[in-house]
Design an enzyme around this catalytic site. Structure first.
Site, PDB file in Angstrom:
ATOM      1  N   SER A 108    -120.286  -4.803  38.590  1.00 36.81           N
ATOM      2  CA  SER A 108    -119.587  -6.083  38.655  1.00 36.81           C
ATOM      3  C   SER A 108    -118.733  -6.143  39.917  1.00 36.81           C
ATOM      4  O   SER A 108    -119.260  -6.058  41.022  1.00 36.81           O
ATOM      5  CB  SER A 108    -118.748  -6.291  37.389  1.00 36.81           C
ATOM      6  OG  SER A 108    -118.215  -7.600  37.344  1.00 36.81           O
ATOM      7  N   GLU A 140    -127.234 -14.126  33.122  1.00 34.95           N
ATOM      8  CA  GLU A 140    -125.901 -14.091  33.736  1.00 34.95           C
ATOM      9  C   GLU A 140    -125.544 -15.431  34.378  1.00 34.95           C
ATOM     10  O   GLU A 140    -126.397 -16.097  34.965  1.00 34.95           O
ATOM     11  CB  GLU A 140    -125.841 -13.036  34.832  1.00 34.95           C
ATOM     12  CG  GLU A 140    -125.897 -11.615  34.369  1.00 34.95           C
ATOM     13  CD  GLU A 140    -125.349 -10.657  35.414  1.00 34.95           C
ATOM     14  OE1 GLU A 140    -124.230 -10.898  35.902  1.00 34.95           O
ATOM     15  OE2 GLU A 140    -126.040  -9.670  35.720  1.00 34.95           O
ATOM     16  N   HIS A 185    -123.869 -10.535  31.646  1.00 36.85           N
ATOM     17  CA  HIS A 185    -123.142  -9.816  32.687  1.00 36.85           C
ATOM     18  C   HIS A 185    -122.740  -8.418  32.214  1.00 36.85           C
ATOM     19  O   HIS A 185    -122.142  -8.245  31.155  1.00 36.85           O
ATOM     20  CB  HIS A 185    -121.893 -10.613  33.078  1.00 36.85           C
ATOM     21  CG  HIS A 185    -121.123 -10.041  34.221  1.00 36.85           C
ATOM     22  ND1 HIS A 185    -121.641  -9.930  35.490  1.00 36.85           N
ATOM     23  CD2 HIS A 185    -119.857  -9.532  34.288  1.00 36.85           C
ATOM     24  CE1 HIS A 185    -120.737  -9.402  36.291  1.00 36.85           C
ATOM     25  NE2 HIS A 185    -119.650  -9.144  35.593  1.00 36.85           N
TER      26      HIS A 185
END
Length: 275
Positions: free
Chosen positions: A121, A214, A244
């Site tokens: 991320s 996502e 995600h």
């Protein structure tokens, strides 16, 4: 657990726990970082890990399971960096810390061709920013890089930001708050904050892993296309329907465990066993 169950639990703020792995942990002298190893780790293969957390949270302590799984899958030691967090330390403080960690490894005798940065991320963005900074300062590139669900542009212009709200736990407001906290007024199109807009030529081979569900998938797809057009070898691994950072839930989600195994295979391919 099924992916839909995990997603519902995340949205509800419920703990999602399974059989979490615990590596051996020791501090790295001279760095805000830790060396994590498992029985499968090899001393001749190093993953430089940057955790997620929207640039404002997260730590090695909170990433032990995914670091252990990466160490197992890649047969590598993992150096996990506790970079400074926004908003107390806004952009580019975290980039500076990540580059300092890579420079420290080089100065400590690590061969760049035996190192692979891996970021989750926000950590994926930082891995890219670190590579760009290293290139601009004439440092040798590592063997490869792995980006897991990276926010590659801070303007968040892709249609998926709105269209995938039902298949992800991140919301447009979350992205806006992340941008505000991380940048604190800096230009969101700055290439070190938004690598999609950078000159990517000269980067090492990349593995970009993303979930088809996502909210960030459109931006990630644009980055992959841009990188390939600029000559960067990119392995694009899309897990259909995943949200995600599904890899972080590998303890309960088979698709997450499988994704980490693919990451390990990529790292081993680019850093083959010595001897």
């Amino acid at each position: 657990m099924e992916a839909a169950e995990v997603l519902s639990a995340i949205r509800a703020g419920l703990p999602v726990r399974g059989d979490r792995r615990r590596p051996e942990v020791e501090p790295v002298a001279g760095l805000p970082a830790y060396r994590l190893t498992t029985a499968a780790s090899r001393a001749d293969r190093t993953v430089l890990f940057f955790h997620g957390g929207r640039f404002t949270s997260g730590s090695t302590a909170e990433s032990l399971d995914i670091c252990a799984r990466i160490a197992d899958a890649a047969c590598a030691e993992v150096i996990s960096v506790d970079y400074r967090l926004a908003p107390a330390h806004p952009f580019p403080a975290a980039v500076v810390d990540c580059l300092a960690a890579y420079r420290h490894l080089l100065m400590d005798g690590y061969a760049p061709e035996r190192v692979v940065p891996v970021g989750l991320s926000a950590g994926g963005t930082l891995a890219l920013s670190m590579l760009l900074s290293a290139g601009s300062q004439g440092l040798p590139m590592p063997a490869a890089g792995v980006l897991l669900s990276p926010p590659v542009e801070m303007l968040f212009l892709g249609d998926s930001v709105l269209l995938n709200r039902r298949t992800d736990w991140l919301a447009p407001q979350d992205l806006a708050e992340m941008r505000e906290d991380y940048l604190l007024g800096a230009d969101p199109a700055d290439p070190l904050a938004s690598p999609l807009y950078a000159d990517l030529s000269g980067l090492p081979p990349l593995m970009v892993q993303a979930g088809g569900g996502e909210v960030l998938i459109d931006g990630i797809c644009a980055f992959v296309s841009t990188a390939r057009l600029q000559g960067v070898p990119v392995t694009f691994d899309v897990a259909e329907g995943m949200f995600h950072c599904w890899q972080a839930f590998a303890a309960v989600l088979p698709e997450g465990a499988a994704a980490i195994e693919r990451v390990g295979a990529f790292v081993r391919r680019h850093v083959p066993n010595e001897g």
